[in-house]
Scaffold this active site. Structure first.
Site, PDB file in Angstrom:
ATOM      1  N   SER A  94       4.020  -2.447  10.785  1.00 50.82           N
ATOM      2  CA  SER A  94       5.485  -2.342  10.850  1.00 50.82           C
ATOM      3  C   SER A  94       6.171  -3.661  10.536  1.00 50.82           C
ATOM      4  O   SER A  94       7.132  -4.058  11.197  1.00 50.82           O
ATOM      5  CB  SER A  94       5.923  -1.826  12.223  1.00 50.82           C
ATOM      6  OG  SER A  94       5.449  -0.511  12.443  1.00 50.82           O
ATOM      7  N   GLU A 122      -6.453   4.250   8.749  1.00 56.00           N
ATOM      8  CA  GLU A 122      -6.286   5.683   8.509  1.00 56.00           C
ATOM      9  C   GLU A 122      -7.583   6.305   7.992  1.00 56.00           C
ATOM     10  O   GLU A 122      -7.909   7.449   8.323  1.00 56.00           O
ATOM     11  CB  GLU A 122      -5.130   5.913   7.531  1.00 56.00           C
ATOM     12  CG  GLU A 122      -3.780   5.619   8.171  1.00 56.00           C
ATOM     13  CD  GLU A 122      -2.671   5.388   7.175  1.00 56.00           C
ATOM     14  OE1 GLU A 122      -1.546   5.127   7.630  1.00 56.00           O
ATOM     15  OE2 GLU A 122      -2.918   5.443   5.949  1.00 56.00           O
ATOM     16  N   ASN A 155       0.861  -1.183   0.000  1.00 52.94           N
ATOM     17  CA  ASN A 155       0.000   0.000   0.000  1.00 52.94           C
ATOM     18  C   ASN A 155       0.898   1.234   0.000  1.00 52.94           C
ATOM     19  O   ASN A 155       1.471   1.591   1.023  1.00 52.94           O
ATOM     20  CB  ASN A 155      -0.895  -0.028   1.238  1.00 52.94           C
ATOM     21  CG  ASN A 155      -1.729   1.227   1.394  1.00 52.94           C
ATOM     22  OD1 ASN A 155      -1.897   1.998   0.449  1.00 52.94           O
ATOM     23  ND2 ASN A 155      -2.248   1.448   2.594  1.00 52.94           N
ATOM     24  N   LYS A 164       0.101   4.254  -0.146  1.00 52.01           N
ATOM     25  CA  LYS A 164      -0.532   5.406   0.509  1.00 52.01           C
ATOM     26  C   LYS A 164      -0.370   6.656  -0.358  1.00 52.01           C
ATOM     27  O   LYS A 164      -0.406   6.558  -1.586  1.00 52.01           O
ATOM     28  CB  LYS A 164       0.015   5.575   1.936  1.00 52.01           C
ATOM     29  CG  LYS A 164      -0.169   4.307   2.781  1.00 52.01           C
ATOM     30  CD  LYS A 164       0.152   4.504   4.236  1.00 52.01           C
ATOM     31  CE  LYS A 164      -0.058   3.206   4.998  1.00 52.01           C
ATOM     32  NZ  LYS A 164       0.191   3.369   6.449  1.00 52.01           N
ATOM     33  N   GLU A 219      -4.569  -5.123  11.370  1.00 52.33           N
ATOM     34  CA  GLU A 219      -3.564  -4.066  11.510  1.00 52.33           C
ATOM     35  C   GLU A 219      -3.796  -3.342  12.831  1.00 52.33           C
ATOM     36  O   GLU A 219      -4.599  -2.420  12.892  1.00 52.33           O
ATOM     37  CB  GLU A 219      -3.593  -3.101  10.323  1.00 52.33           C
ATOM     38  CG  GLU A 219      -4.988  -2.665   9.866  1.00 52.33           C
ATOM     39  CD  GLU A 219      -4.950  -1.428   8.992  1.00 52.33           C
ATOM     40  OE1 GLU A 219      -3.894  -1.124   8.430  1.00 52.33           O
ATOM     41  OE2 GLU A 219      -5.987  -0.745   8.905  1.00 52.33           O
ATOM     42  N   GLY A 268       3.041   2.145  11.238  1.00 56.84           N
ATOM     43  CA  GLY A 268       3.916   3.292  11.049  1.00 56.84           C
ATOM     44  C   GLY A 268       4.637   3.748  12.293  1.00 56.84           C
ATOM     45  O   GLY A 268       5.263   4.813  12.300  1.00 56.84           O
ATOM     46  N   HIS A 316      -9.300   0.717   5.898  1.00 61.57           N
ATOM     47  CA  HIS A 316      -7.972   0.921   6.472  1.00 61.57           C
ATOM     48  C   HIS A 316      -8.084   1.834   7.692  1.00 61.57           C
ATOM     49  O   HIS A 316      -8.907   2.751   7.727  1.00 61.57           O
ATOM     50  CB  HIS A 316      -7.049   1.539   5.425  1.00 61.57           C
ATOM     51  CG  HIS A 316      -5.607   1.547   5.820  1.00 61.57           C
ATOM     52  ND1 HIS A 316      -5.080   2.485   6.684  1.00 61.57           N
ATOM     53  CD2 HIS A 316      -4.582   0.715   5.490  1.00 61.57           C
ATOM     54  CE1 HIS A 316      -3.788   2.242   6.851  1.00 61.57           C
ATOM     55  NE2 HIS A 316      -3.462   1.172   6.142  1.00 61.57           N
TER      56      HIS A 316
END
Length: 253
Positions: free
Chosen positions: A215, A104, A16, A18, A174, A180, A102
Site C-alpha cells: 500500500s 499472492e 506490478n 497484476k 511485502e 491491497g 509474490h
C-alpha cells in the site's frame, strides 16, 4: 532505533499490474507515464504487465528509460506444462526482471519456499534479475513471528542458490497484511524488517536493493523512501494510475 546503511544504492520502483489492463487501457496508461517520466533519471523504473501484453508493453517502452519485467516465471526450461511461461521465453521478450514468490502466488497458487528457490535459479540462468518477495501474514505479525518468517523465506533461497547469487538480485519485503488493504507498515516496522533482511545477506548486506511493497501511495512514498534501508517500492494498484505512479517514482529521486 533506525540504523543507517552506508552504501548508496540506486532506487528502484517496480509497477506490478497484476491481472489488469487491456490493449486500449495499456496504451493510454503507458502514454501518460512516458510523457511524464524523464529520459534519464537516477531512479530505475520497471513495469510488469500480464503475460499477454508483454509484446505491447515491450514495443511501447522501446527507447525509453523504463524497463520491462514479468510477474512470474516457471522453474522449468520447457516441457508439457500447459499455461506456463519459462524464464528463457521471458528473456526472449526482452524482460530484464522477474517477480518471484509474490505473496499472492504463495497463498493462492500454493507456491512453497522450495519452488520459489527453483524459480529464482531459473530466472538467473536465463539472464533475468529476480525480485524475491518475502513477507509475513497478519497472524504472524500479531504473534511476533514476523522476523522468523522473513528469515525462513529468505534462507530457503540462500541455502539453495548461495549468497553470491544475490549479487544480481532484488529483495522485496511485502507484509501480506499491508498488500491491497490500505494499511502500511510504520517507518519503524518497515525499517526493522529491512535491516533484518540485510543482516541475512552477509557480504551483500549493503549492496542488495531491498524494496518495500504494501500500500505504497503518493502520500507516504517519500517518508518510506527516506528510510536508510528501503531502496524503492514494489507497487500494485498504484502502478495503474499514471499520476500516482509518477509521483511515487519522483519521490524516490
Amino acid at each position: 532505533m533506525i540504523n543507517a546503511s552506508n552504501t548508496k544504492r540506486r532506487q528502484l520502483v517496480v509497477g506490478n499490474w497484476k491481472m489488469n489492463g487491456n490493449r486500449q487501457e495499456n496504451a493510454a496508461l503507458l502514454a501518460q507515464i512516458l510523457s511524464g517520466w524523464p529520459g534519464q533519471s537516477p531512479v530505475q523504473v520497471v513495469i510488469c504487465p500480464p503475460f499477454p501484453y508483454l509484446y505491447q508493453v515491450r514495443d511501447t517502452l522501446q527507447g525509453s528509460a523504463i524497463e520491462l519485467g514479468a510477474q512470474n516465471v516457471n522453474e522449468e526450461e520447457k516441457g508439457a506444462l500447459t499455461g506456463e511461461v519459462s524464464a528463457h521465453m521471458l528473456a526472449d521478450m526482452d524482460c530484464k526482471f522477474a517477480i518471484i514468490g509474490h505473496n499472492e502466488r504463495r497463498r493462492l497458487q500454493g507456491e512453497t519456499d522450495d519452488r520459489v528457490a527453483r524459480k529464482f535459479i531459473a530466472a538467473q540462468h536465463a539472464g533475468l534479475i529476480p525480485i524475491l518477495c518475502i513477507g509475513e501474514s497478519v497472524a504472524q505479525r500479531d504473534q511476533g513471528l514476523h522476523l522468523q518468517v522473513i528469515s525462513r523465506q529468505l534462507n530457503a533461497v540462500i541455502e539453495v542458490v548461495g549468497l553470491d547469487a544475490f549479487a544480481n538480485a532484488v529483495v522485496a519485503y511485502e507484509p501480506v497484511w499491508a498488500v491491497g488493504t490500505g494499511k502500511t507498515a510504520t517507518p519503524v516496522q518497515a525499517q526493522e524488517v529491512h535491516r533484518h533482511i540485510r543482516q541475512q545477506l552477509g557480504q551483500y548486506a549493503e549492496s542488495v536493493r531491498v524494496l518495500y511493497g504494501g500500500s505504497v501511495k503518493a502520500h507516504n512514498a517519500k517518508e518510506l523512501f527516506a528510510l536508510p534501508d528501503i531502496d524503492g517500492a514494489l507497487l500494485g494498484g498504484a502502478s495503474l494510475d499514471a499520476q500516482e505512479f509518477l509521483t511515487i517514482c519522483s519521490a524516490a529521486i
